[in-house]
Design a protein around this motif. Sequence first.
Motif, PDB file in Angstrom:
ATOM      1  N   ILE A 500       0.985  -1.067  -0.046  1.00  0.00           N
ATOM      2  CA  ILE A 500       0.018  -0.031  -0.055  1.00  0.00           C
ATOM      3  C   ILE A 500       0.955   1.279   0.089  1.00  0.00           C
ATOM      4  N   ASN A 501       2.149   1.270   0.766  1.00  0.00           N
ATOM      5  CA  ASN A 501       2.676   2.356   0.722  1.00  0.00           C
ATOM      6  C   ASN A 501       3.575   2.542  -0.536  1.00  0.00           C
ATOM      7  N   ARG A 502       3.787   1.656  -1.187  1.00  0.00           N
ATOM      8  CA  ARG A 502       4.534   1.739  -2.445  1.00  0.00           C
ATOM      9  C   ARG A 502       3.655   2.343  -3.515  1.00  0.00           C
ATOM     10  N   LEU A 503       2.314   1.913  -3.406  1.00  0.00           N
ATOM     11  CA  LEU A 503       1.084   2.227  -4.272  1.00  0.00           C
ATOM     12  C   LEU A 503       0.875   3.781  -4.056  1.00  0.00           C
ATOM     13  N   VAL A 504       0.970   3.932  -2.744  1.00  0.00           N
ATOM     14  CA  VAL A 504       0.656   5.475  -2.554  1.00  0.00           C
ATOM     15  C   VAL A 504       1.755   6.361  -3.008  1.00  0.00           C
ATOM     16  N   ILE A 505       2.863   5.918  -2.767  1.00  0.00           N
ATOM     17  CA  ILE A 505       4.061   6.796  -3.400  1.00  0.00           C
ATOM     18  C   ILE A 505       4.186   6.986  -4.882  1.00  0.00           C
ATOM     19  N   GLY A 506       3.930   5.713  -5.512  1.00  0.00           N
ATOM     20  CA  GLY A 506       3.657   5.787  -7.019  1.00  0.00           C
ATOM     21  C   GLY A 506       2.722   6.602  -7.600  1.00  0.00           C
ATOM     22  N   LEU A 507       1.505   6.622  -7.070  1.00  0.00           N
ATOM     23  CA  LEU A 507       0.552   7.602  -7.304  1.00  0.00           C
ATOM     24  C   LEU A 507       0.714   9.181  -7.185  1.00  0.00           C
ATOM     25  N   MET A 508       1.549   9.352  -5.798  1.00  0.00           N
ATOM     26  CA  MET A 508       1.776  10.668  -5.516  1.00  0.00           C
ATOM     27  C   MET A 508       3.026  11.236  -6.785  1.00  0.00           C
ATOM     28  N   ALA A 509       4.075  10.265  -7.035  1.00  0.00           N
ATOM     29  CA  ALA A 509       5.021  10.565  -7.974  1.00  0.00           C
ATOM     30  C   ALA A 509       4.463  10.925  -9.155  1.00  0.00           C
ATOM     31  N   SER A 510       3.405   9.891  -9.791  1.00  0.00           N
ATOM     32  CA  SER A 510       2.746  10.123 -10.894  1.00  0.00           C
ATOM     33  C   SER A 510       2.009  11.607 -10.908  1.00  0.00           C
ATOM     34  N   ALA A 511       1.209  12.015 -10.044  1.00  0.00           N
ATOM     35  CA  ALA A 511       0.769  13.120  -9.981  1.00  0.00           C
ATOM     36  C   ALA A 511       1.371  14.278  -9.949  1.00  0.00           C
ATOM     37  N   VAL A 512       2.689  14.180  -9.327  1.00  0.00           N
ATOM     38  CA  VAL A 512       3.589  15.285  -9.319  1.00  0.00           C
ATOM     39  C   VAL A 512       4.484  15.373 -10.627  1.00  0.00           C
ATOM     40  N   PHE A 513       4.627  14.196 -11.196  1.00  0.00           N
ATOM     41  CA  PHE A 513       5.198  14.321 -12.608  1.00  0.00           C
ATOM     42  C   PHE A 513       4.339  14.761 -13.644  1.00  0.00           C
ATOM     43  N   LEU A 514       3.006  14.424 -13.577  1.00  0.00           N
ATOM     44  CA  LEU A 514       1.778  15.266 -14.376  1.00  0.00           C
ATOM     45  C   LEU A 514       1.840  16.659 -14.418  1.00  0.00           C
ATOM     46  N   GLY A 515       1.773  17.268 -12.911  1.00  0.00           N
ATOM     47  CA  GLY A 515       1.586  18.422 -12.799  1.00  0.00           C
ATOM     48  C   GLY A 515       2.779  19.126 -13.254  1.00  0.00           C
ATOM     49  N   SER A 541      10.014  26.415 -16.718  1.00  0.00           N
ATOM     50  CA  SER A 541       9.553  26.527 -15.375  1.00  0.00           C
ATOM     51  C   SER A 541      10.508  25.990 -14.229  1.00  0.00           C
ATOM     52  N   LEU A 542      10.824  26.950 -13.244  1.00  0.00           N
ATOM     53  CA  LEU A 542      11.839  26.295 -12.167  1.00  0.00           C
ATOM     54  C   LEU A 542      10.872  25.354 -11.295  1.00  0.00           C
ATOM     55  N   ILE A 543       9.840  25.706 -11.064  1.00  0.00           N
ATOM     56  CA  ILE A 543       8.996  24.664 -10.178  1.00  0.00           C
ATOM     57  C   ILE A 543       8.730  23.622 -10.987  1.00  0.00           C
ATOM     58  N   GLY A 544       8.194  23.504 -12.268  1.00  0.00           N
ATOM     59  CA  GLY A 544       8.074  22.338 -13.092  1.00  0.00           C
ATOM     60  C   GLY A 544       9.401  21.446 -13.112  1.00  0.00           C
ATOM     61  N   LEU A 545      10.427  22.055 -13.168  1.00  0.00           N
ATOM     62  CA  LEU A 545      11.606  21.284 -13.480  1.00  0.00           C
ATOM     63  C   LEU A 545      12.212  20.510 -12.317  1.00  0.00           C
ATOM     64  N   LEU A 546      12.014  21.225 -10.875  1.00  0.00           N
ATOM     65  CA  LEU A 546      12.162  20.597  -9.690  1.00  0.00           C
ATOM     66  C   LEU A 546      11.327  19.585  -9.417  1.00  0.00           C
ATOM     67  N   GLY A 547      10.075  19.708  -9.825  1.00  0.00           N
ATOM     68  CA  GLY A 547       8.923  18.685  -9.549  1.00  0.00           C
ATOM     69  C   GLY A 547       9.111  17.436 -10.536  1.00  0.00           C
ATOM     70  N   LEU A 548       9.501  17.675 -11.641  1.00  0.00           N
ATOM     71  CA  LEU A 548       9.839  16.565 -12.493  1.00  0.00           C
ATOM     72  C   LEU A 548      10.972  15.763 -11.969  1.00  0.00           C
ATOM     73  N   LEU A 549      12.243  16.211 -11.702  1.00  0.00           N
ATOM     74  CA  LEU A 549      13.327  15.949 -11.118  1.00  0.00           C
ATOM     75  C   LEU A 549      12.912  14.899 -10.028  1.00  0.00           C
ATOM     76  N   ALA A 550      12.152  15.459  -9.108  1.00  0.00           N
ATOM     77  CA  ALA A 550      11.775  14.895  -7.629  1.00  0.00           C
ATOM     78  C   ALA A 550      10.900  13.778  -8.148  1.00  0.00           C
ATOM     79  N   SER A 551       9.692  13.631  -8.913  1.00  0.00           N
ATOM     80  CA  SER A 551       8.896  12.642  -9.146  1.00  0.00           C
ATOM     81  C   SER A 551       9.825  11.632 -10.009  1.00  0.00           C
ATOM     82  N   LEU A 552      10.638  12.010 -10.905  1.00  0.00           N
ATOM     83  CA  LEU A 552      11.522  10.970 -11.534  1.00  0.00           C
ATOM     84  C   LEU A 552      12.495  10.181 -10.280  1.00  0.00           C
ATOM     85  N   GLY A 553      13.057  11.008  -9.471  1.00  0.00           N
ATOM     86  CA  GLY A 553      13.689  10.465  -8.340  1.00  0.00           C
ATOM     87  C   GLY A 553      13.068   9.250  -7.567  1.00  0.00           C
TER      88      GLY A 553
END
Length: 569
Positions: A500-515, A541-553
């Motif tokens: 469940i924890n991995r599923l939640v992290i995966g969904l959050m990372a996907s949402a951050v990646f999309l945003g 976009s600086l915020i978009g770049l940081l969010g993209l890198l964080a979600s990929l990580g």
Amino acid sequence: MKLTSIPSLYRNLRRGREILAVLRRYGLADWLSRSQRMPMRNWLKDRSGVPLTQYTRAQRIRMAITELGPTFIKVGQVLASRPDMVGTEIAEELKGLRGDVRPDSETQVRRTLGSELGEDFEKHFKSIDFDPLATASIGQVHRAVLLDGRRVVIKVQRSGIDRMMKQDLEVLEGLAQLASKVESLAVWGPTEMVRQLMPMVMHELDFNRERGSLKQFAETLRDQRHEVIVPEVVDALCTRRVLVMNEMVGVPLAKVFQTRPDDTSATNITKEALPADLGQRLARVYLKMVFEDGFFHADPHPGNLFCLEDHRLGILDFGMTGRIDESLRESIEEMLFAINSGDQRRLTRLIRQVGNPRVDLDHAALEIDVADFVDTFGRQSLNQFDLRGALNQLTEILHRHGISLPNQSAMLLKMLISLEGTLRELGVGFDSLEIVRTYMRKVMIRRLTPGRRLRQARRIYLENEAFLEEAPEQVLAVLNQARLGQLQLRLDPKRFAPAINRLVIGLMASAVFLGSSLLLAYEVSPVLFPDAPVLGIQNVSLIGLLGLLASLGAMTALCLAIFRSGGDE
């Protein structure tokens, strides 16, 4: 919030702090011992000035238990009989625990005897020696003489030990609850371990249990009184905290094994002076307890065994005894047959049947270990068979796969290991397995008797009759719940927590990646390179770049975690 829900650790805060201080000290020493270059590595030392990091982990555990006092010493002594829980190395080290503590004063002993036997307790005795003959964690022993001239020993419970042990066990229960929340400690099953240990420790506070065991053993060993005896209790002078029994006049085998060749004391007995058949007699007595009586003395170490003046074998200390019902005895017999015949599948099935396996037990790995065990020990001849090695390896297999044994099975295993060590001390060349084989022949004959077959058929009939009576009612109850929409399926959330924890992290990372992708697409401020493109990149976009890198990580870390676990979670 109910008061009963407050962890016992906080209801005994002072003692809890003392225990935590000792555990923290030895735990820090264990952490420091892992690094040879740590500058503070040798700061923590024992009373003799030796750095704690120079001891092994098992030795540090024993030292910590000793420092924690009588309750933990008794718990450690019980754990020494449970290598299936703590492993062979730690169990062997805990055998070195000694309950030698400062004895109660004469005033305290008199107070205990007065409260149990009456203020005029001395009227029952011609004399009492208030200098203790032996002192242990729970009680101490004094010599005395009754009015009729009989020499006896009085086992007196230590003053305040019951209150101390109950408090310490409450703290230990609270610590177990906390430890179960730590992933690295939860695999040991601390709450289950404490649940099994608490009754075993508390039972030793009631000397009436030991008195009952002594009387039962005296009855079962009546036909062997020419070979072995146990102390005779004086019922009129026995209570929950006082036990009076005949004194055994002889020498403990522990002293015989420790005797120096140049010792000329009056009590000196060498191994050569012991009866030649003492080892065979000892093995016969204990195997009869297991295979015939179903009630055995669980601690046959040399300190509890005496060679009396008439060369009979004397057995002491019946605080720890075990019982074997017919079902468990037959399982043990089948395990011996399976080892002897090299039937690894049957042995694996019996291990799972007798033990308490974990839900996530790796059955294939267990079968491989059992096959290796059978291949090693099932082919050895009787004169080469290493009984202790076989039992130790079996307990290592149980510990490795998280299979805990019921208390009675674990006590039997511990008794056999201790018995084999004592027999080994009694003389080289003694073949204990020849006696085992003799008993196995008796077992085979008993299994084929009509009486056993009738008892077995009766048991199967009664079990099936109960099943046939209860099953239809239970099935109808389930169907009725399903019809009314009341059927519920309960799942253990802890088993699904990692997934469940991995599923939640995966969904959050996907949402951050999309945003983040949207922020980059719409060039949301602040942006990088607004005036001129760099390497063809502009208005990023600086915020978009940081969010993209964080979600990929996060996605990369999640994939690596799944890969390392083999995809099981």
